[in-house]
Structure formats: structure tokens, C-alpha cells
Design an enzyme around this catalytic site. Structure first.
Site, PDB file in Angstrom:
ATOM      1  N   HIS A 192       0.837  -1.204   0.000  1.00  0.00           N
ATOM      2  CA  HIS A 192       0.000   0.000   0.000  1.00  0.00           C
ATOM      3  C   HIS A 192       0.872   1.254   0.000  1.00  0.00           C
ATOM      4  O   HIS A 192       2.060   1.221   0.363  1.00  0.00           O
ATOM      5  CB  HIS A 192      -0.926   0.011   1.210  1.00  0.00           C
ATOM      6  N   ASP A 243       3.679  -4.549   4.020  1.00  0.00           N
ATOM      7  CA  ASP A 243       5.104  -4.853   4.124  1.00  0.00           C
ATOM      8  C   ASP A 243       5.323  -6.256   4.689  1.00  0.00           C
ATOM      9  O   ASP A 243       6.239  -6.968   4.267  1.00  0.00           O
ATOM     10  CB  ASP A 243       5.840  -3.809   4.977  1.00  0.00           C
TER      11      ASP A 243
END
Length: 499
Positions: free
Chosen positions: A88, A386
Site C-alpha cells: 500500500h 510490508d
């Protein structure tokens, strides 16, 4: 569902103890539109790590010019499919620092405010028509746009939206304009989109697609939810993976508490803000400090500071405090590679996604040879985190690539070599040797790292065949990647004893 909740809890814990290691891969500039494949330039770390420079790379400022080697290949090769995972875009912090004010960031979108993008106004307009799209029911409650004048925890910022518009547009140039992977009348079956249930991944995926698709049509778009941040689908049950994660967390804790400079810095920061050291440490201050840093905001000061005491008299956190925490994260990343525990966790965490990607590629490759079979998705997008992408990089043997920056992208390309003219080779293909002419490329943030991967670093890149055979990737995903955990399959690896 219980297994998935457990996995999400574990990955959030991992995020909090080692939020953002540094050293993103340096982007390589394209010198033109040549389709010749250029062998990757190995990235080497500078003699002295620079945590501030690495933090600038992590921010991924959208005003920088985009460069990348996506879509490049030897002449006459045909692009069969592309499979993309994105992290994102820029977000508001997930944690707040005790006794400080939250960063003053507006999460309402406006094309008149920087950073902006030529597609931003149109994107905002199109998102209001999202009721025409097709969603998993669980995604219906998520807003299609960031919508708070004062950002909420974890909310995608305008910077994050622009990062994804820019990234999608970059890949549109590479795959749509150059290779015609999708046409304006693309079929819903040609596109597969999945996201976690967080608004920041959902909105990032929509922004990316708006920049990428030749024609954004809600009626043809279906977005599916992945319940786990690992994108493990129906293969999330893996006890050994959770045990490796627990071992890695203990290793990180030992490394962090042994760092005397880091501990002294936490004591000073806590005293500056008037809180207990353990309270500050638990708040994971680097997350909020990165937000201040990436948005060019002053570092936070104690909210209890009196008007008679100026910020420069010691009541504010400083760049030096931030640099110490970032330096420790870099050191931890290096020790993590040497210890090898995280790599074992990563192999089991990443396998379900890699296996689905390998299966899709194999079906597409077989279909390209036989010209038969149902239509497959030639472009897939996973909008993730992540903690999704980091183990994927490690499992592929790309630990030196660094932790994913905001809007990082990992791309798998499937290529078909030119038609064989030799009659004997044509006969071999009909007999089942279809893999001989199908190849894979792996790119991270635009840099071709195919020959740095565990499955292709031994391939002679200067041979008559300059690309990596798809067969290497299939063998790696289905068996070879489990060598590191002394197993031959995912099920065996997941359910064996971990010492």
C-alpha cells in the site's frame, strides 16, 4: 477463521518489533525503449550505512521520475502474463507517541493540493461510481477513497494515492502500450484482483488499477478479499511457520536490548516527553517519526510543554533520535540474514502465494502452446502490506533487496520465445517439452533481479538463452525452496518439529 486471525496477530507483532528495516533497492534508469534484456547490476551497500538517506528512499516521494525495466525482453519474445504484488502507499501512523500531538495531515483528496497527479481528479470522480463494481461482501463497508480531514490511524494519504496512480501508469506504459497485454475491451476473466480487508490496501489497489487499466470499467471489475496478510488462502494452517516466527521475534528482542546506544536513546526520548521508557518503547515511535520525516513535518514535542519553554530547549524529539532507531533497524536486518531464522519463516509464509502464481503461470504457458483451454487471468494484482512482501522477497533469495518502501512493487513476468522453425524442436514441443520456450522475469521496484533469485542465480545469463526458464521457478516453488527447512513439500515442512 481462527487460524487466519492468529496469523494476522503474529504478523502485526513482527511488524511492531522490527517495523522497517532499511536499504531499498536503488532504482535503475532506463536509457531508452530498447527491448533487449539488460542484465541486472548487483546492488552493493555503501561502506557506512546512512539511515537518513535510506529513510528518504523508504518514503518513495512521488515527485521523483519513475524508471524501471518492466516489459523489456529480447526482440520477438511475447509477453504472456504479468503478476504484481504491491505494498500500500504512504499511510498515517499505526501508533501514536504518548504525550505528543498527532501529525497534522489532511486525508481528503484534492487535485489542487500537492502531491498531485494528472489522473487524480478523474480518479476521485470515478470512485464515487463504485457501486457498480463487484466486491466480496466483506469489502462493502470499506470507503473507496480516504475521507477524513484529519487522518485516522493507518489511513492512506493523498501521497499514497498518488504513488499508486503513478505506479499503475508506469506499468500501463510498459505492458499495455508496449505489449498490448490488455485492450480497451478487456474481459473480466483477464484480470484477477485481491486485497486484504484494510482500507489502505483496498484503496491502493483501486488507485493502481485506475492508473494501469486501458479503460477503467466498474462493471468488469471484481475485487476479492484475502483474509490473511500472508495471502495464504486455504493453506494458512502451518504450525512450523508460527514457531519460526516466534524464534525470530526472540532473536530481534535480544538484538534490540543488547544495543546500548538504542537503549540510551529511548531513555532520553522518554525523559524528553515525560513518559516511562517502557511506555515509549511499546509505542513503537519509529512509525510516527517516519510519518513526520516523509511529510517534512517537525518531529513531535511533548504536548505538556509550557509556553515558556521553546521547542529547541529539549522538549522535542530530534533527527538524531530518529537516526539511532533507523540505524539499529539496519543492523538488525543484517543480523537477520546471518541468523537464517527469518528465511525459514519466510519460505513457509510465502509459499501459498508463490504456489498460486506458479500454477497460474503454468496454465497460461500450456495454453499458449496448445491454443486451447479456458481464458486465464493475464494480469493479477495483490494489494498487500510490508509483512506480506518482506517474506516473499526473503523466500525468493532477495534478502539484499531491502524492506518494502511505500508503494513497493514486486512483478513476475511470463514470456514466450519466438516460434521454433526447426521441425525436430516442433516435434519435441508436441511431445510435452513445452517448458523449453517459456521464461520468467522477476522485478522489484523496476529493477530486474531475476538472476539474483535462489532459483535462477546459477543460470548462465550469457548463454544463447538470456532469460530464466519457467521450469526453474516451478521446481523451486514445488520442492527446492523447502531444502532450507529439510523438507520436500509444504505440508511436510509445516507439520514437522521445529527445534
Amino acid at each position: 477463521m481462527a487460524v487466519t486471525v492468529c496469523i494476522n496477530h503474529l504478523t502485526v507483532i513482527l511488524l511492531s518489533v522490527h517495523l522497517i528495516p532499511t536499504n531499498p533497492v536503488a532504482e535503475q534508469r532506463s536509457l531508452g525503449k530498447s527491448r533487449k534484456r539488460v542484465n541486472p547490476v548487483l546492488h552493493t551497500d555503501p561502506p557506512t550505512p546512512d539511515p537518513i538517506r535510506d529513510s528518504h528512499k523508504y518514503c518513495n516521494y512521488p515527485n521523483l521520475t519513475e524508471h524501471g525495466w518492466e516489459g523489456h525482453s529480447p526482440a520477438d519474445y511475447r509477453l504472456l502474463s504479468v503478476h504484481v504484488m504491491i505494498r500500500h502507499g504512504d499511510r498515517f501512523p499505526l501508533y501514536s507517541i504518548p504525550k505528543t500531538k498527532k501529525p497534522a495531515i489532511d486525508c481528503l483528496l484534492s487535485e489542487k493540493r500537492k502531491p498531485s497527479h494528472p489522473l487524480l481528479a478523474s480518479f476521485i470522480s470515478h470512485m464515487t461510481l463504485g457501486g457498480r463494481g463487484h466486491w466480496d461482501t466483506s469489502l462493502l463497508s470499506l470507503p473507496r477513497l480516504p475521507n477524513h480531514s484529519t487522518c485516522e490511524m493507518g489511513e492512506l494519504t493523498q501521497t499514497g494515492v498518488v504513488q499508486q496512480l503513478k505506479s499503475g501508469d508506469h506499468l500501463r506504459q510498459a505492458y499495455i502500450k508496449r505489449h498490448n497485454l490488455l485492450t480497451a475491451d478487456w474481459s473480466p476473466r483477464q484480470l484477477w484482483v485481491e486485497t486484504t480487508g484494510k482500507s489502505r490496501t483496498f484503496q491502493s489497489g483501486l488507485a493502481f488499477l485506475f492508473g494501469f487499466l486501458p479503460h477503467f470499467d466498474w462493471s468488469r471489475l471484481t475485487v476479492r478479499q484475502q483474509w490473511s496478510t500472508l495471502f495464504c488462502g486455504s493453506s494458512c494452517d502451518c504450525p512450523a511457520r508460527n514457531r519460526y516466527l516466534d524464534q525470530e521475534q526472540r532473536r530481534q528482542y535480544r538484538q534490540r536490548t543488547a544495543d546500548t546506544e538504542l537503549e540510551r536513546t529511548y531513555v532520553v526520548m522518554a525523559k524528553t516527553l515525560g513518559v516511562a521508557t517502557k511506555t515509549l518503547r511499546a509505542a513503537n515511535p519509529v512509525d510516527a517519526l517516519l510519518c513526520h520525516f516523509c511529510h517534512g513535518l517537525p518531529f513531535p514535542c511533548s504536548s505538556t510543554q509550557t509556553s515558556s519553554k521553546a521547542p529547541d530547549e529539549g522538549a522535542c524529539l530530534t533527527l538524531q533520535h530518529f537516526a539511532v532507531i533507523r540505524r539499529q533497524q539496519k543492523n538488525d536486518e543484517l543480523e537477520r540474514r546471518e541468523a537464517g531464522i527469518y528465511r525459514r519463516y519466510a519460505v513457509l509464509a510465502a509459499h501459498p502465494y508463490l504456489n498460486r502464481t506458479a500454477t497460474r503461470m503454468e496454465r497460461i504457458a500450456r495454453g499458449s502452446q496448445t491454443r486451447k483451454g479456458k481464458e486465464e487471468a493475464v494480469f493479477t494484482l495483490a494489494s498487500a502490506h510490508d509483512v506480506t512482501m518482506a517474506p516473499l522477497l526473503s523466500a525468493l533469495g532477495l534478502e539484499g533487496a531491502g524492506f518494502p518502501k511505500f508503494a513497493a512493487r514486486l512483478v513476475f513476468e511470463l514470456w514466450n520465445s519466438p516460434e521454433v522453425k526447426d521441425n525436430d524442436k516442433k516435434s519435441d514441443r508436441k511431445q510435452g517439452n513445452w517448458l523449453e520456450n517459456v521464461f520468467i522475469r522477476v522485478l522489484y521496484n523496476g529493477e530486474d533481479l531475476t538472476f539474483d533469485t535462489a532459483f535462477c542465480r546459477d543460470h548462465n545469463r550469457h548463454s544463447a538463452q538470456p532469460l530464466c526458464p519457467l521450469g526453474n521457478f516451478l521446481s523451486f516453488v514445488r520442492k527446492d525452496m523447502f531444502n532450507i527447512v529439510n523438507a520436500t513439500s509444504y505440508q511436510q515442512a509445516c507439520h514437522q518439529t521445529v527445534l
